[in-house]
Design a protein around this motif. Structure first.
Motif, PDB file in Angstrom:
ATOM      1  N   ALA A 103     -41.260 -25.097  30.529  1.00 17.63           N
ATOM      2  CA  ALA A 103     -41.936 -26.350  30.205  1.00 17.63           C
ATOM      3  C   ALA A 103     -43.216 -26.148  29.405  1.00 17.63           C
ATOM      4  O   ALA A 103     -43.582 -27.013  28.605  1.00 17.63           O
ATOM      5  N   GLN A 306     -32.931 -28.048  37.631  1.00 16.74           N
ATOM      6  CA  GLN A 306     -32.976 -29.120  36.643  1.00 16.74           C
ATOM      7  C   GLN A 306     -34.075 -30.124  36.963  1.00 16.74           C
ATOM      8  O   GLN A 306     -34.790 -30.592  36.065  1.00 16.74           O
ATOM      9  N   ASP A 310     -37.392 -30.854  34.513  1.00 11.52           N
ATOM     10  CA  ASP A 310     -37.756 -32.207  34.076  1.00 11.52           C
ATOM     11  C   ASP A 310     -39.175 -32.576  34.504  1.00 11.52           C
ATOM     12  O   ASP A 310     -39.965 -33.097  33.704  1.00 11.52           O
ATOM     13  N   SER A 311     -39.512 -32.284  35.779  1.00 10.08           N
ATOM     14  CA  SER A 311     -40.825 -32.707  36.285  1.00 10.08           C
ATOM     15  C   SER A 311     -41.957 -31.898  35.662  1.00 10.08           C
ATOM     16  O   SER A 311     -43.013 -32.456  35.316  1.00 10.08           O
ATOM     17  N   LYS A 313     -41.895 -30.413  32.732  1.00 16.04           N
ATOM     18  CA  LYS A 313     -41.995 -30.799  31.329  1.00 16.04           C
ATOM     19  C   LYS A 313     -42.784 -32.096  31.198  1.00 16.04           C
ATOM     20  O   LYS A 313     -43.646 -32.240  30.311  1.00 16.04           O
ATOM     21  N   ALA A 314     -42.518 -33.036  32.088  1.00  9.71           N
ATOM     22  CA  ALA A 314     -43.246 -34.307  32.061  1.00  9.71           C
ATOM     23  C   ALA A 314     -44.731 -34.086  32.339  1.00  9.71           C
ATOM     24  O   ALA A 314     -45.600 -34.685  31.679  1.00  9.71           O
TER      25      ALA A 314
END
Length: 324
Positions: A103, A306, A310-311, A313-314
């Motif tokens: 990320a 996964q 996602d978290s 990266k956010a």
């Protein structure tokens, strides 16, 4: 050559390849296995890898060796495994650092979510908010009040930019509404030394690393970052139960294989991990260092990876964090 004749020639070859593959999978392992640890010897990653190597060697009668390939936040060793043959003979002891690296690092030579086959999360190590003994806060509520009264004045040390310590610290600031100053170090050890010395006031360290200093009275533990309390620090409350409902972040450790590794091979490795983490002696050994035994299935590990990709990266996008 007509189509029929070509088919007659190709079919036996395809069948032979399929039989050879099946035999190879059913006979796994029939040669030495390597577990790559992408960090230096001596840490939790290394310890868990050596526990598994010993168990696999005993169970399967083939040497399982641990090879340390540290560097660049664990990405050097991970890249080595990502490029290895997908046959189950080269494995990676991965950690939450790899989902974070994907990320926040600008150039990662692989895709952690795509280039690896999840096997099992062996253990989860909670992180813990620890402060220098001179910090007047005795509870996490008092620390947040102190930080709000002194915005940008308290330093928090980490094992480096883009590590779990760093991302957990950033998430804590966002949710608690405080502003701390990030001080990155080249590893957890130097950061802990400066925490004890007072050069930094707080860390979001792993329980494994923080435990000796907390027990010795050199630092003070205020709260655990996972949803459940740490069995190594049972009297220390969680952030979720005190001030930040839903806060649940820790550092996982588990085995992954190169993408494309046959499912029967993945399942056999998972089965040995499951047996190992259920062993009373191994569980005791893990709990003593603050590691919570898990033994998740490949599917569960894949979903966890996964979700973290996602978290994180956010979060990295929100705080504009990019590590060169």
């Amino acid at each position: 050559m007509n189509l029929l004749r070509r088919s007659l020639l190709v079919a036996p070859l395809a069948l032979a390849c399929a039989i050879a593959t099946a035999q190879s999978e059913s006979g796994y392992p029939n040669k030495p296995i390597k577990i790559v640890v992408p960090f230096a010897p001596g840490g939790t990653t290394d310890l868990l890898a050596r526990i598994m190597a010993q168990r696999m060697t005993t169970a399967w009668g083939q040497p399982v060796v641990v090879e340390n390939r540290p560097g660049v936040g664990g990405t050097i060793g991970a890249n080595m495994v990502a490029k290895a043959p997908a046959d189950g003979y080269t494995l990676l002891l991965g950690t939450a650092h790899h989902t974070i690296a994907q990320a926040v690092y600008k150039n990662v030579p692989y895709n952690f979510g795509r280039d690896f086959a999840p096997v099992s999360v062996m253990a989860m190590v909670p992180n813990v908010v620890v402060v220098n003994m001179a910090v007047p806060a005795k509870t996490i509520q008092e620390f947040i009040s102190l930080a709000k009264s002194r915005p940008g004045e308290l330093n928090y040390g980490t094992a480096g930019a883009g590590t779990a310590h760093h991302l957990i610290g950033e998430l804590f600031q966002l949710q608690a509404g405080v502003r701390l100053v990030h001080v990155p170090y080249k590893g957890s050890g130097p950061a802990v030394t400066d925490l004890i010395g007072g050069q930094v006031q707080v860390m979001f360290d792993t329980v494994t690393s923080a435990l000796p200093q907390v027990k010795a009275g050199k630092t003070r533990a205020l709260a655990v970052t996972t949803a459940k309390r740490s069995s190594a620090l049972p009297d220390i409350p969680t952030l979720a139960e005190t001030v930040l409902p839903g806060f649940d972040v820790g550092t996982w450790f588990g085995l992954v294989a190169p993408a494309g590794t046959p499912a029967p091979v993945v399942q056999k490795i998972y089965g040995e991990i499951d047996r190992t983490v259920k062993d009373p002696d191994v569980r005791r050994q893990l709990l003593e260092i603050g590691a919570e035994p898990i033994g998740s299935t490949p599917a569960q590990m894949g979903a966890q990876i996964q979700a973290e990709l996602d978290s994180y990266k956010a979060l990295a996008t929100k705080i504009n964090l990019v590590v060169e």
